[in-house]
Design an enzyme around this catalytic site. Structure first.
Site, PDB file in Angstrom:
ATOM      1  N   ARG A  74       0.823  -1.219   0.000  1.00 31.96           N
ATOM      2  CA  ARG A  74       0.000   0.000   0.000  1.00 31.96           C
ATOM      3  C   ARG A  74       0.844   1.250   0.000  1.00 31.96           C
ATOM      4  O   ARG A  74       0.362   2.334  -0.300  1.00 31.96           O
ATOM      5  CB  ARG A  74      -0.911   0.020   1.226  1.00 31.96           C
ATOM      6  CG  ARG A  74      -1.942  -1.085   1.268  1.00 31.96           C
ATOM      7  CD  ARG A  74      -2.478  -1.244   2.664  1.00 31.96           C
ATOM      8  NE  ARG A  74      -1.384  -1.415   3.615  1.00 31.96           N
ATOM      9  CZ  ARG A  74      -1.506  -1.416   4.927  1.00 31.96           C
ATOM     10  NH1 ARG A  74      -2.688  -1.272   5.474  1.00 31.96           N
ATOM     11  NH2 ARG A  74      -0.449  -1.586   5.711  1.00 31.96           N
ATOM     12  N   ASP A  81      -3.843  -3.216  -1.982  1.00 31.40           N
ATOM     13  CA  ASP A  81      -4.222  -3.585  -0.619  1.00 31.40           C
ATOM     14  C   ASP A  81      -4.821  -4.989  -0.688  1.00 31.40           C
ATOM     15  O   ASP A  81      -5.869  -5.183  -1.320  1.00 31.40           O
ATOM     16  CB  ASP A  81      -5.258  -2.556  -0.111  1.00 31.40           C
ATOM     17  CG  ASP A  81      -5.687  -2.830   1.316  1.00 31.40           C
ATOM     18  OD1 ASP A  81      -5.600  -3.995   1.767  1.00 31.40           O
ATOM     19  OD2 ASP A  81      -6.137  -1.876   1.979  1.00 31.40           O
ATOM     20  N   VAL A  82      -4.170  -5.954  -0.046  1.00 30.78           N
ATOM     21  CA  VAL A  82      -4.624  -7.351  -0.196  1.00 30.78           C
ATOM     22  C   VAL A  82      -5.983  -7.611   0.455  1.00 30.78           C
ATOM     23  O   VAL A  82      -6.622  -8.628   0.182  1.00 30.78           O
ATOM     24  CB  VAL A  82      -3.594  -8.373   0.366  1.00 30.78           C
ATOM     25  CG1 VAL A  82      -2.338  -8.391  -0.474  1.00 30.78           C
ATOM     26  CG2 VAL A  82      -3.302  -8.145   1.838  1.00 30.78           C
ATOM     27  N   ASN A 131       3.134 -12.545   1.732  1.00 27.22           N
ATOM     28  CA  ASN A 131       3.976 -12.058   2.831  1.00 27.22           C
ATOM     29  C   ASN A 131       3.319 -10.908   3.589  1.00 27.22           C
ATOM     30  O   ASN A 131       3.658 -10.656   4.748  1.00 27.22           O
ATOM     31  CB  ASN A 131       5.319 -11.619   2.218  1.00 27.22           C
ATOM     32  CG  ASN A 131       6.168 -10.819   3.181  1.00 27.22           C
ATOM     33  OD1 ASN A 131       6.683 -11.363   4.159  1.00 27.22           O
ATOM     34  ND2 ASN A 131       6.300  -9.518   2.934  1.00 27.22           N
ATOM     35  N   TYR A 163      -3.573 -12.319  16.049  1.00 25.92           N
ATOM     36  CA  TYR A 163      -2.444 -12.690  15.178  1.00 25.92           C
ATOM     37  C   TYR A 163      -2.317 -14.217  15.121  1.00 25.92           C
ATOM     38  O   TYR A 163      -2.171 -14.814  14.042  1.00 25.92           O
ATOM     39  CB  TYR A 163      -1.163 -12.044  15.720  1.00 25.92           C
ATOM     40  CG  TYR A 163       0.044 -12.208  14.844  1.00 25.92           C
ATOM     41  CD1 TYR A 163       0.160 -11.494  13.651  1.00 25.92           C
ATOM     42  CD2 TYR A 163       1.089 -13.057  15.199  1.00 25.92           C
ATOM     43  CE1 TYR A 163       1.283 -11.634  12.837  1.00 25.92           C
ATOM     44  CE2 TYR A 163       2.213 -13.203  14.391  1.00 25.92           C
ATOM     45  CZ  TYR A 163       2.304 -12.487  13.217  1.00 25.92           C
ATOM     46  OH  TYR A 163       3.413 -12.628  12.413  1.00 25.92           O
ATOM     47  N   LYS A 180      -2.769 -16.653  11.868  1.00 27.45           N
ATOM     48  CA  LYS A 180      -1.681 -17.477  11.320  1.00 27.45           C
ATOM     49  C   LYS A 180      -2.031 -18.971  11.382  1.00 27.45           C
ATOM     50  O   LYS A 180      -1.641 -19.737  10.502  1.00 27.45           O
ATOM     51  CB  LYS A 180      -0.364 -17.175  12.046  1.00 27.45           C
ATOM     52  CG  LYS A 180       0.150 -15.744  11.823  1.00 27.45           C
ATOM     53  CD  LYS A 180       0.494 -15.452  10.358  1.00 27.45           C
ATOM     54  CE  LYS A 180       1.189 -14.111  10.179  1.00 27.45           C
ATOM     55  NZ  LYS A 180       1.555 -13.826   8.790  1.00 27.45           N
TER      56      LYS A 180
HETATM   57  N1  LIG Z   1       8.869  -9.834  12.092  1.00 27.95           N
HETATM   58  C1  LIG Z   1       8.693 -11.015  12.640  1.00 27.95           C
HETATM   59  O1  LIG Z   1       9.242 -11.330  13.705  1.00 27.95           O
HETATM   60  C2  LIG Z   1       7.816 -12.039  11.966  1.00 27.95           C
HETATM   61  C3  LIG Z   1       7.784 -13.333  12.491  1.00 27.95           C
HETATM   62  C4  LIG Z   1       6.987 -14.281  11.877  1.00 27.95           C
HETATM   63  C5  LIG Z   1       6.238 -13.956  10.774  1.00 27.95           C
HETATM   64  N2  LIG Z   1       6.292 -12.694  10.280  1.00 27.95           N
HETATM   65  C6  LIG Z   1       5.465 -12.394   9.123  1.00 27.95           C
HETATM   66  O2  LIG Z   1       6.292 -11.947   8.077  1.00 27.95           O
HETATM   67  C7  LIG Z   1       5.529 -11.125   7.179  1.00 27.95           C
HETATM   68  C8  LIG Z   1       6.303  -9.853   6.876  1.00 27.95           C
HETATM   69  O3  LIG Z   1       6.438  -9.116   8.061  1.00 27.95           O
HETATM   70  P1  LIG Z   1       7.662  -8.107   8.338  1.00 27.95           P
HETATM   71  O4  LIG Z   1       8.357  -8.621   9.523  1.00 27.95           O
HETATM   72  O5  LIG Z   1       8.418  -7.870   7.083  1.00 27.95           O
HETATM   73  O6  LIG Z   1       6.838  -6.813   8.781  1.00 27.95           O
HETATM   74  P2  LIG Z   1       6.674  -5.392   8.063  1.00 27.95           P
HETATM   75  O7  LIG Z   1       8.008  -4.791   7.832  1.00 27.95           O
HETATM   76  O8  LIG Z   1       5.674  -4.651   8.876  1.00 27.95           O
HETATM   77  O9  LIG Z   1       6.070  -5.765   6.657  1.00 27.95           O
HETATM   78  C9  LIG Z   1       4.731  -6.095   6.473  1.00 27.95           C
HETATM   79  C10 LIG Z   1       4.367  -5.767   5.046  1.00 27.95           C
HETATM   80  O10 LIG Z   1       2.991  -6.091   4.866  1.00 27.95           O
HETATM   81  C11 LIG Z   1       2.416  -5.077   4.075  1.00 27.95           C
HETATM   82  N3  LIG Z   1       0.992  -4.961   4.361  1.00 27.95           N
HETATM   83  C12 LIG Z   1       0.370  -4.814   5.551  1.00 27.95           C
HETATM   84  N4  LIG Z   1      -0.952  -4.708   5.370  1.00 27.95           N
HETATM   85  C13 LIG Z   1      -1.173  -4.805   4.042  1.00 27.95           C
HETATM   86  C14 LIG Z   1      -2.333  -4.751   3.213  1.00 27.95           C
HETATM   87  N5  LIG Z   1      -3.568  -4.595   3.730  1.00 27.95           N
HETATM   88  N6  LIG Z   1      -2.176  -4.871   1.879  1.00 27.95           N
HETATM   89  C15 LIG Z   1      -0.957  -5.032   1.342  1.00 27.95           C
HETATM   90  N7  LIG Z   1       0.175  -5.058   2.041  1.00 27.95           N
HETATM   91  C16 LIG Z   1       0.063  -4.941   3.382  1.00 27.95           C
HETATM   92  C17 LIG Z   1       3.151  -3.801   4.433  1.00 27.95           C
HETATM   93  O11 LIG Z   1       3.208  -2.984   3.278  1.00 27.95           O
HETATM   94  P3  LIG Z   1       2.417  -1.599   3.089  1.00 27.95           P
HETATM   95  O12 LIG Z   1       2.582  -0.841   4.332  1.00 27.95           O
HETATM   96  O13 LIG Z   1       3.051  -1.032   1.866  1.00 27.95           O
HETATM   97  O14 LIG Z   1       1.001  -1.994   2.828  1.00 27.95           O
HETATM   98  C18 LIG Z   1       4.559  -4.307   4.725  1.00 27.95           C
HETATM   99  O15 LIG Z   1       5.361  -4.214   3.581  1.00 27.95           O
HETATM  100  C19 LIG Z   1       4.167 -10.896   7.866  1.00 27.95           C
HETATM  101  O16 LIG Z   1       3.209 -11.757   7.317  1.00 27.95           O
HETATM  102  C20 LIG Z   1       4.469 -11.270   9.317  1.00 27.95           C
HETATM  103  O17 LIG Z   1       3.309 -11.696   9.997  1.00 27.95           O
HETATM  104  C21 LIG Z   1       7.063 -11.721  10.836  1.00 27.95           C
END
Ligand SMILES: NC(=O)c1ccc[n+]([C@@H]2O[C@H](COP(=O)([O-])OP(=O)(O)OC[C@H]3O[C@@H](n4cnc5c(N)ncnc54)[C@H](OP(=O)(O)O)[C@@H]3O)[C@@H](O)[C@H]2O)c1
Length: 266
Positions: free
Chosen positions: A45, A70-71, A97, A162, A166
């Site tokens: 987004r 926006d997914v 992701n 959350y 998941k």
């Molecule tokens: N960080 C951790 O410790 C961790 C652990 C396990 C799993 N994960 C998973 O890994 C994935 C990536 O997370 P991250 O750590 O990289 O966090 P992040 O930096 O906050 O990235 C999340 C991404 O999701 C996008 N997003 C959120 N809502 C959205 C929407 N409605 N439509 C489209 N895009 C959307 C955001 O992009 P925009 O703002 O551009 O929309 C952002 O680029 C997530 O699924 C998270 O649950 C993370």
């Protein structure tokens, strides 16, 4: 020799879509797939973070395009598919992701937070699978990689929404893997533990505000929750995603693969 590079279908590079491609893990996924020679699309987004990621990858010689989407909005996912189809071809590797994480005690959690998390993490992945699977089925080859979490396997306190989202992603993964098993498509989930990225630092900052502890101490607690006593680097997750996307991983489907320093063993 197993080669994890871009597979070739009809003389063309496979096309990969990484949703949430401007975020911490999204950037690492995009970098890894571009480096391996895949055609790459990232979406999200926030135009600025997408553009920054795309510029970084182009500077390193990778081929990349970005689109706003926006997914949670099915119509936006459908128009993303139309634009990609018109300009680039069929998405053969879909990496779901995009995700959000916010902690709250169950009774204090506003209903709106529950809805937003479920809509983004679970329905967002559903929308993308629904829209992009048909092209994979038609070509008889596809890879869906859902980024779940260790919270897909076990419960943690203060993150009911959350965790539910998941667990749902893992259920979606398993059932869809069965439906696609004879159609050349694999569907898997990656279940990372705490990543060394901004989402984790944000969560630590919020927890520090609530508890009065230091951010570094909370990050150390996150690390200590894994037997390896460390956070996972986003690049480690990207390397597992590359493996799952490869031709030689055709037999891996319906799995939820933990990458968490040994924190969860189910
Ligand atoms: N960080 C951790 O410790 C961790 C652990 C396990 C799993 N994960 C998973 O890994 C994935 C990536 O997370 P991250 O750590 O990289 O966090 P992040 O930096 O906050 O990235 C999340 C991404 O999701 C996008 N997003 C959120 N809502 C959205 C929407 N409605 N439509 C489209 N895009 C959307 C955001 O992009 P925009 O703002 O551009 O929309 C952002 O680029 C997530 O699924 C998270 O649950 C993370």
């Amino acid at each position: 020799m197993i080669c994890y590079g871009a597979e070739v279908a009809n003389g063309e590079k496979h096309l990969v879509l990484v949703t949430g491609g401007g975020g911490g893990l999204g950037r690492a996924l995009a970098g890894a797939f571009a480096g391996a020679g895949y055609g790459l699309v990232i979406s999200g987004r926030n135009q600025k973070t997408l553009q920054t990621t795309a510029e970084e990858i182009s500077r390193q010689g990778g081929e990349i395009r970005y689109f706003l989407c926006d997914v949670t909005r099915k119509n936006e996912v459908e128009s993303l598919a139309r634009e990609i189809g018109r300009e680039l071809g069929t998405v053969q590797v879909l990496i779901n992701n995009a995700g959000i994480a916010r902690a709250a005690g169950f009774l204090e959690m506003p209903d709106s937070l529950w809805e937003e998390i479920l809509k983004t993490n679970l329905t967002g992945a559903y929308n993308c699978c629904k829209v992009f699977l048909a092209g994979m089925m038609q070509s008889g080859w596809g890879r869906i990689i859902n980024i779940a979490s260790t919270t897909a396997k076990v419960g943690y306190p203060y993150v009911t929404a959350y965790t539910a989202s998941k667990h749902g992603v893992l259920g979606l993964t398993r059932s869809l893997a069965l439906e696609t098993a004879r159609r050349g498509v694999t569907v898997n989930a990656i279940c990372p533990g705490y990543l060394n990225d901004e989402m984790t630092r944000d969560n630590a900052r919020r927890m520090a505000e609530r508890t009065g502890k230091k951010v570094e101490d909370i990050l150390a607690l996150f690390a200590a929750s894994a037997p390896q006593n460390r956070l996972i680097e986003p690049e480690e997750v990207a390397s597992l995603a590359l493996l799952l996307a490869g031709e030689k991983s055709a037999g891996i489907t319906g799995q939820g693969i933990n990458i968490d320093g040994g924190a969860v063993m189910v």
